[in-house]
Scaffold this active site. Structure first.
Site, short mmCIF file in Angstrom:
data_model
loop_
_atom_site.label_atom_id
_atom_site.label_comp_id
_atom_site.label_asym_id
_atom_site.label_seq_id
_atom_site.Cartn_x
_atom_site.Cartn_y
_atom_site.Cartn_z
N SER A 92 0.82 -1.22 0.00
CA SER A 92 0.00 0.00 0.00
C SER A 92 0.85 1.27 0.00
CB SER A 92 -0.90 0.02 1.24
OG SER A 92 -1.67 -1.14 1.29
N GLY A 93 1.87 1.33 0.85
CA GLY A 93 2.69 2.54 0.98
C GLY A 93 3.54 2.77 -0.25
N THR A 119 0.96 -6.79 2.09
CA THR A 119 0.28 -7.45 3.21
C THR A 119 -1.20 -7.12 3.24
OG1 THR A 119 2.30 -7.44 4.52
CG2 THR A 119 0.24 -7.70 5.73
N CYS A 120 -1.53 -5.85 3.10
CA CYS A 120 -2.93 -5.43 3.25
C CYS A 120 -3.84 -6.16 2.27
CB CYS A 120 -3.05 -3.92 3.06
SG CYS A 120 -4.76 -3.36 2.99
N CYS A 143 -5.37 -7.18 5.70
CA CYS A 143 -6.66 -6.50 5.93
C CYS A 143 -7.78 -6.99 5.02
CB CYS A 143 -6.52 -5.00 5.71
SG CYS A 143 -4.99 -4.31 6.34
N LYS A 154 -8.69 -10.77 5.34
CA LYS A 154 -9.16 -10.91 6.73
C LYS A 154 -10.59 -10.37 6.87
CE LYS A 154 -9.08 -7.71 9.35
NZ LYS A 154 -8.00 -7.11 10.09
N TYR A 175 -3.77 -8.07 17.95
CA TYR A 175 -4.78 -7.87 16.91
C TYR A 175 -5.06 -9.17 16.15
CZ TYR A 175 -4.36 -2.66 16.30
OH TYR A 175 -4.39 -1.30 16.42
N ILE A 176 -3.99 -9.77 15.62
CA ILE A 176 -4.17 -10.90 14.69
C ILE A 176 -4.72 -12.11 15.44
CG2 ILE A 176 -2.93 -12.50 13.17
CD1 ILE A 176 -1.21 -10.14 12.26
N GLU A 180 -8.48 -11.35 16.31
CA GLU A 180 -9.34 -11.32 15.12
C GLU A 180 -9.55 -12.72 14.57
OE1 GLU A 180 -8.61 -6.82 13.44
OE2 GLU A 180 -7.59 -8.43 12.42
N HIS A 214 -31.37 8.84 16.03
CA HIS A 214 -32.16 7.86 16.78
C HIS A 214 -32.97 6.97 15.85
CE1 HIS A 214 -34.24 6.35 20.29
NE2 HIS A 214 -35.39 6.49 19.64
N GLU A 269 -25.77 6.90 19.21
CA GLU A 269 -26.35 8.11 19.82
C GLU A 269 -25.92 8.25 21.27
OE1 GLU A 269 -30.73 8.15 20.56
OE2 GLU A 269 -30.68 6.11 19.77
P1 NDP Z 1 0.68 -7.61 18.14
O1 NDP Z 1 1.93 -6.92 18.53
O2 NDP Z 1 -0.62 -6.90 18.16
O3 NDP Z 1 0.50 -8.91 19.05
C1 NDP Z 1 1.51 -9.87 19.20
C2 NDP Z 1 1.08 -10.81 20.31
O4 NDP Z 1 1.99 -11.89 20.40
C3 NDP Z 1 1.07 -10.14 21.67
O5 NDP Z 1 -0.02 -10.62 22.41
C4 NDP Z 1 2.40 -10.62 22.28
O6 NDP Z 1 2.37 -10.68 23.66
C5 NDP Z 1 2.46 -12.01 21.72
N1 NDP Z 1 3.80 -12.57 21.72
C6 NDP Z 1 4.93 -12.03 21.22
N2 NDP Z 1 5.96 -12.87 21.39
C7 NDP Z 1 5.48 -13.97 22.00
C8 NDP Z 1 6.04 -15.19 22.45
N3 NDP Z 1 7.34 -15.44 22.30
N4 NDP Z 1 5.25 -16.09 23.06
C9 NDP Z 1 3.94 -15.83 23.23
N5 NDP Z 1 3.33 -14.70 22.82
C10 NDP Z 1 4.10 -13.78 22.21
O7 NDP Z 1 0.99 -8.22 16.70
P2 NDP Z 1 0.07 -8.85 15.58
O8 NDP Z 1 0.97 -9.75 14.84
O9 NDP Z 1 -1.20 -9.37 16.14
O10 NDP Z 1 -0.24 -7.61 14.67
C11 NDP Z 1 0.84 -6.85 14.13
C12 NDP Z 1 0.41 -5.46 13.84
O11 NDP Z 1 -0.37 -5.46 12.66
C13 NDP Z 1 -0.47 -4.83 14.90
O12 NDP Z 1 0.27 -4.25 15.92
C14 NDP Z 1 -1.23 -3.82 14.10
O13 NDP Z 1 -0.48 -2.66 14.04
C15 NDP Z 1 -1.35 -4.47 12.75
N6 NDP Z 1 -2.68 -5.07 12.57
C16 NDP Z 1 -3.77 -4.26 12.54
C17 NDP Z 1 -5.02 -4.77 12.38
C18 NDP Z 1 -6.18 -3.84 12.38
O14 NDP Z 1 -5.99 -2.65 12.21
N7 NDP Z 1 -7.39 -4.33 12.57
C19 NDP Z 1 -5.25 -6.20 12.20
C20 NDP Z 1 -4.05 -6.98 12.25
C21 NDP Z 1 -2.81 -6.42 12.43
P3 NDP Z 1 2.86 -9.42 24.54
O15 NDP Z 1 1.77 -8.42 24.49
O16 NDP Z 1 3.06 -10.03 25.88
O17 NDP Z 1 4.15 -8.95 23.91
#
Ligand code: NDP
Length: 455
Positions: free
Chosen positions: A17-18, A45-46, A51, A54, A181-182, A185, A438, A443
């Site tokens: 996208s970028g 990716t998107c 996105c 998904k 997030y992932i 979702e 309404h 609201e």
């Molecule tokens: P996130 O950073 O949101 O989540 C990663 C998760 O993995 C966290 O819960 C983290 O835990 C956990 N984790 C990391 N390392 C380990 C490990 N070794 N063992 C167990 N758990 C672990 O990343 P995502 O991959 O879900 O998403 C990436 C990015 O993509 C997001 O930050 C967002 O910016 C974007 N995105 C946006 C969406 C949207 O807008 N709807 C949808 C999907 C992605 P901890 O918190 O403890 O580090």
């Protein structure tokens, strides 16, 4: 050869996208001679593995509840099982179409496309996997990121988000590791499509960084829908057994799932690109370090999007691309405004957020919290227990609405609108002066009279 004496004024690495937006605008609106290399599929990716597919899966999974609700509204509905191969074929057709749109947008803007991997040879030269070399006055790195797996034995047996879209059949059971997030979702999507989903996350709560009340609300709703959620759970061991994957957790559980899915975060695509070798600085974790104008330590090399690990969202990458083009080709230095970016998590129910969480705002200044939770008309009529949450975080002193958090069907659509008011600095009183629409769920955002908490 461009007027600048190089093959190109701009060479973009990465057709997501970028990168596509920056290439297209630089060539189409500013008349720059632009080349772009993409080693995989255009759209990044998107469009290809994020996105777009998904969200189509979110729609697909939402029909399960809709069949039931339709009956409550008097329809005679005979629902059958979900046909993954049929959906998957249509989904892939849509992604092919969108990839074609991306390619043709580049072609129409006069951008030269190279279906190849590009690495940096020096500050003005890229080497393509075809063996060609291209020189450019400016190089833009827009290579995005990819899913990351924890370093444990047999980790390669597990899926990552890229793989989900290419499954030949849906598994009966799936363990998802992660609480971001992932993870959340896909837990909701796969549960909605009939998969028996377990979610193990290592913190006390899912969706770290979001408002505590809102993410707690999402977690409660996910549990109530039947997702088996375990907090404080780390994966210790995994191996293939009995046609599935046997796992052992830090909370003492041993179980075999048909599939395991690591949703444990993403890592920037900077490896083996020659970046550090030519002097581009990388942060810990590999993200390209940039200044407010997306310029790297090498003045002719810029970087935008997930590869810089600032705010990893498609619209942000696009804005960073636009700001880069305006700065470099428009002669108007334009920093990227990363403040007050609204976002949605497409769980079921959805969560939309913009601005400060209650916790962060309280740590900053005295605040008033306006919040209401209720059963929405449509789902209540269908005898569902689902509740929605509408929440505003308000500065006591300035009356500015510092944050808005919504957990509800269509929260993503609502937060886009609330985001405009909050970006404009609207006060609670200005929200209240806005006449309600309404009957809607939203609201409530303009009718909450009394704070539920103050600090
Ligand atoms: P996130 O950073 O949101 O989540 C990663 C998760 O993995 C966290 O819960 C983290 O835990 C956990 N984790 C990391 N390392 C380990 C490990 N070794 N063992 C167990 N758990 C672990 O990343 P995502 O991959 O879900 O998403 C990436 C990015 O993509 C997001 O930050 C967002 O910016 C974007 N995105 C946006 C969406 C949207 O807008 N709807 C949808 C999907 C992605 P901890 O918190 O403890 O580090």
């Amino acid at each position: 050869m461009s007027d600048s004496g190089f093959d190109y004024d701009l060479f973009v690495i990465g057709g997501g996208s970028g990168g596509v937006r920056a290439a297209r605008v630089a060539a189409g609106e500013y008349g720059a001679k632009v080349g772009l290399a993409e080693e995989d599929r255009y759209g990044g990716t998107c469009v290809i593995r994020g996105c777009v597919p998904k969200k189509l899966m979110v729609f697909a999974s939402g029909y399960r509840d809709m069949f039931e609700d339709a009956r409550a509204f008097g329809w005679e509905v005979n629902d059958g099982p979900f046909d993954w191969p049929a959906f998957s074929e249509k989904l892939n057709g849509e992604l092919d179409r969108l990839e074609g749109v991306y390619k043709s947008m580049l072609d129409k803007s006069g951008v030269d496309r190279f279906d190849a991997r590009a690495t940096l040879k020096d500050a003005h030269t890229v080497t393509l996997s075809t063996g060609e070399e291209k020189t450019a006055k400016h190089i833009l790195v827009a290579t995005g990121g990819r899913p990351w797996r924890p370093d444990i034995p047999n980790a390669e047996k597990a899926l990552v988000s890229d793989d989900i879209f290419n499954l030949k059949k849906l598994p009966k059971s799936m363990l998802i590791i992660g609480g971001g997030y992932i993870a959340c979702e896909f837990a909701c999507i796969l549960h909605g499509l009939g998969v028996d989903v377990s979610l193990w996350f290592r913190r006390a709560q899912i969706l770290n960084g979001f408002d505590d009340e809102a993410r707690g609300f999402v977690a409660d709703e996910m549990r109530a829908r039947g997702i088996d959620m375990h907090s404080g759970a780390n994966l210790l061991e995994m191996e293939e057994r009995d046609g599935g994957i046997w796992v052992k957790s830090s909370h003492g559980q041993e179980k075999t799932f048909e599939q395991v899915f690591f949703a444990t975060g993403r890592t920037p695509n900077t490896e083996n690109m020659g970046l550090a070798e030519i002097g581009v600085e990388l942060a810990r974790g590999g993200a390209v370090k940039v200044d407010d104008y997306s310029q790297t330590a090498v003045p002719s090399v810029y970087a935008i999007g997930d590869v810089t690990n600032r705010v990893n969202l498609t619209p942000v990458a696009i804005r960073e691309g636009m700001a880069f083009v305006r700065t470099v080709f428009g002669g108007e230095p334009t920093p990227v405004d990363h403040a007050l970016i609204a976002s949605a998590v497409f769980t079921q129910p959805e969560m939309g957020s913009v601005g400060m969480t209650e916790e962060n705002a309280m740590a900053q200044e005295p605040v008033e919290i306006y919040a209401t939770s209720f059963k929405a008309m449509q789902t209540a009529f269908a005898d569902r227990d689902d509740r929605v949450l509408m929440k505003l975080v308000v500065s006591k002193e300035t009356r500015t609405v510092l944050g808005c958090h919504i957990v509800a069907p269509q929260a993503g659509e609502m937060i886009q609108m609330a985001g405009i008011a909050i970006k404009l600095g609207a006060t609670k009183e200005q929200f209240d002066q806005t006449c309600a629409v309404h009957p809607t769920m939203a609201e409530e955002l303009v009718t909450m009279r009394t704070p539920v908490r103050t600090s």
